[in-house]
Scaffold this active site. Sequence first.
Site, mmCIF file in Angstrom:
data_model
loop_
_atom_site.group_PDB
_atom_site.id
_atom_site.type_symbol
_atom_site.label_atom_id
_atom_site.label_comp_id
_atom_site.label_asym_id
_atom_site.label_seq_id
_atom_site.Cartn_x
_atom_site.Cartn_y
_atom_site.Cartn_z
ATOM 1 N N GLU A 166 59.925 23.368 64.641
ATOM 2 C CA GLU A 166 58.641 22.749 65.013
ATOM 3 C C GLU A 166 58.798 21.235 65.119
ATOM 4 O OE1 GLU A 166 54.619 24.555 63.984
ATOM 5 O OE2 GLU A 166 54.578 22.806 62.700
ATOM 6 N N LYS A 174 45.465 22.139 56.496
ATOM 7 C CA LYS A 174 45.333 20.704 56.742
ATOM 8 C C LYS A 174 44.074 20.422 57.560
ATOM 9 C CE LYS A 174 47.577 16.674 58.622
ATOM 10 N NZ LYS A 174 48.701 16.041 59.275
ATOM 11 N N LYS A 218 47.324 28.629 71.201
ATOM 12 C CA LYS A 218 46.075 28.694 70.416
ATOM 13 C C LYS A 218 44.874 28.659 71.353
ATOM 14 C CE LYS A 218 47.735 26.099 66.380
ATOM 15 N NZ LYS A 218 47.578 24.877 65.598
ATOM 16 N N GLY A 236 51.987 18.864 58.341
ATOM 17 C CA GLY A 236 51.861 20.199 57.747
ATOM 18 C C GLY A 236 53.175 20.712 57.164
ATOM 19 N N ARG A 237 54.255 20.617 57.939
ATOM 20 C CA ARG A 237 55.535 21.174 57.460
ATOM 21 C C ARG A 237 56.233 20.258 56.471
ATOM 22 N NH1 ARG A 237 55.190 20.035 62.604
ATOM 23 N NH2 ARG A 237 56.451 18.368 63.510
ATOM 24 N N HIS A 244 77.005 42.407 55.949
ATOM 25 C CA HIS A 244 77.097 43.800 56.378
ATOM 26 C C HIS A 244 76.191 44.081 57.570
ATOM 27 C CE1 HIS A 244 79.488 44.688 52.811
ATOM 28 N NE2 HIS A 244 78.717 43.785 52.227
ATOM 29 N N GLU A 290 43.531 31.941 61.740
ATOM 30 C CA GLU A 290 44.073 32.967 60.839
ATOM 31 C C GLU A 290 43.625 32.708 59.400
ATOM 32 O OE1 GLU A 290 45.724 31.190 63.138
ATOM 33 O OE2 GLU A 290 47.587 32.164 63.742
#
Length: 499
Positions: free
Chosen positions: A329, A184, A470, A243-244, A360, A190
Amino acid sequence: MDEAWSAVENAETKTLKDLFAAEPDRLERLTIDEAGIRFDFAKTHLSRAEVDAFAALAGAADLAGRRDALFGGDIANPTEGRAAEHTAERGEGAPESVARARQLHARMRTLIDAIEAEAFGPVRHILHVGIGGSALGPDFLVDALGRDAGRYDTAIVSNVDGSALEEAVAGFDPHSTLLVIASKTFTTTETMLNASSALAWMEEGGVEDPLGRVIALTASPEKALEFGIDETRVLPFSESVGGRFSLWSSIGFPAALALGWDAFESLLEGAAAMDRHFRLAPPERNAPVLAAFVDRYYADVRGAETRAVFAYDERLRLLPPYLQQLEMESNGKSVRVDGSPVGRATAAITWGGVGTDAQHAVFQLLHQGTHLVPVEFVAAIEPGDSLDPEHHRQLLINCFAQGAALMAGRGSDDPHRFYPGDRPSTTILLGRVDARTLGALIAFYEHRVFANAALLGINPFDQFGVELGKEMAKALDGRNALDFDPSTEALIARAFDAE
Ligand code: F6P
């Protein structure tokens, strides 16, 4: 508001068994069939009185007003002074936002047609780099639906760990790889590092013009242009799409390419159907709103710190990580919109996994542990495999049995073999795992997050909490702030002093 919260907190609580006995219409009232999905909230502790108290709280918190503002394109994200336009991406929003989204979708489609017509040469592999909301949605969709319809080998790389990129390109031919850079902001460290390493990999592989095989998905098109990507291959989306919440925008490009445009349109249509349900259904028959009541009840009234989501379908295995970002978030906040302390539990910690594997591994704690964990089962009636139908039958049988066991419990004189029961679960049963149903499912979760935020009076659309880390990383990277705590200083020295 305080009075409305008191009513919620003081509504009479019965055991699940007593609730079923006392409320003969319970199953009917707490089951909703919408957009190809059954939502069953009957095995939660929401009594009729509790639902009424929450409905009154929703009124006091002006959930309906906030919802109208969201769909009307008003400022739904006040701390950043923006609307939240994700519903406009699926045609449900302010007319001008819907029109803009349609135009941008048309650009996406034109580019997809060009790729399919081999305008950029042969494309067999899609390498998508992005992180958080710029990766989790496309990854979930391609993983869930690409098994049948996957027309390209698609790899979605998010982690800055170079092994992730190396693994992703191991079987790819750089000459037939399309690099998709999704960000965005187009500044995320990264993603930018992964993008430049991917370009270097293409160059080393003998691709003459690697930048000519790059598509950018971004709300900052000017930065993509600066990066050297041609305007025709920059697919913008609105700054007002979080973004999400962005997989409906150009961020969904790898899914649209891998699954086909028709599938992407079905995804949008399914989400729009859920948008209309959220907008129009009364609170007590509204799936995202009822789910938010369940969330608030366990987090606030019963003090549950987590909620667990188990996908009883391999195709939905990336749902829990997708929800972790969406829910935590968005609502992992401590203050209300006006900056005052919220004073009650906000987002629960979302965790989960895949059934039956999780049975399990972690279900021991759910059945006999000391924590109260509201569980959510997500399954589909139609199988995803063409093997012996027994596989899918077993999956569903296990899913339903776990919910029943959590509720029923079992008495025993031996404390080690005693199951307390009365443990809540919600079941979300999809007719089938297809694009339309997944669109509706994801939109359901988005609106549930929004409804939770409205009840709490918080803003679900900002995420300032991620910024400090950040900034610290940048400071550390530049070694221009050498006043970290002694522990951090020692770690830095241990790792980098030999450099
Ligand atoms: O760090 C959190 C975050 O800002 C998320 O909200 C976002 O989805 C992700 O980083 C990626 O950001 P971008 O799309 O700008 O690269």
